[in-house]
Design an enzyme around this catalytic site. Structure first.
Site, short mmCIF file in Angstrom:
data_model
loop_
_atom_site.label_atom_id
_atom_site.label_comp_id
_atom_site.label_asym_id
_atom_site.label_seq_id
_atom_site.Cartn_x
_atom_site.Cartn_y
_atom_site.Cartn_z
N GLY A 50 22.06 -13.06 10.18
CA GLY A 50 21.84 -12.30 11.41
C GLY A 50 21.90 -10.80 11.24
O GLY A 50 21.88 -10.05 12.22
N GLU A 53 16.40 -8.67 11.02
CA GLU A 53 15.48 -9.28 11.99
C GLU A 53 14.52 -10.23 11.27
O GLU A 53 14.37 -10.16 10.05
CB GLU A 53 14.65 -8.17 12.68
CG GLU A 53 15.47 -7.13 13.41
CD GLU A 53 16.12 -7.66 14.67
OE1 GLU A 53 15.60 -8.64 15.24
OE2 GLU A 53 17.15 -7.11 15.07
N ASP A 64 13.83 2.86 10.22
CA ASP A 64 15.07 2.95 10.97
C ASP A 64 15.94 4.08 10.42
O ASP A 64 16.46 4.90 11.17
CB ASP A 64 15.82 1.61 10.91
CG ASP A 64 17.14 1.66 11.66
OD1 ASP A 64 17.12 1.83 12.89
OD2 ASP A 64 18.20 1.51 11.01
N LYS A 68 17.19 7.60 12.28
CA LYS A 68 18.61 7.92 12.40
C LYS A 68 18.93 9.26 11.75
O LYS A 68 19.72 10.04 12.27
CB LYS A 68 19.46 6.81 11.79
CG LYS A 68 19.47 5.56 12.64
CD LYS A 68 20.26 4.44 11.97
CE LYS A 68 20.25 3.19 12.84
NZ LYS A 68 20.87 2.05 12.16
#
Length: 104
Positions: A50, A53, A64, A68
């Site tokens: 988990g 994705e 990502d 950030k």
């Protein structure tokens, strides 16, 4: 991280921000180093656990982390960064022939 940067601005001059800013990549790289497994296997484990994705491309292709870093630069240095077209995520970095992953 944002709180630490914001609070540091009150008293200190920030000269740099360093670290792994993506949990999926952190998990993958840690598994590769500690368990000596290949990227594809570490990614599959991250997805099963988990951490990644079903479509992990935002994480492993560096998008990502790029976003950030832009946010952190704005907070820490007051600069708005323009995303570069070229970027190297963990997936591209690990495919490069000059990169070797250290083993424990």
């Amino acid at each position: 991280m944002i709180r630490a940067i914001s609070e540091a601005l009150a008293a200190d001059r920030i000269q740099g921000v360093y670290g792994i800013v993506n949990g999926t990549c952190n998990y993958i790289l840690t598994e590769m180093e500690q368990r000596g497994i290949e990227f594809a296997q570490a990614l599959q484990q991250a997805q099963s656990a988990g951490y990644a994705e079903a479509d992990p491309s935002l994480d492993i292709d560096g998008l990502d982390a790029r976003d950030k870093i832009a946010i952190l630069a704005r907070i820490a240095f007051g600069h708005v960064l323009t995303p570069r077209k070229s970027r190297y995520g963990v997936s591209a970095t690990l495919r490069r022939p000059t990169f070797t992953m250290p083993t424990g």
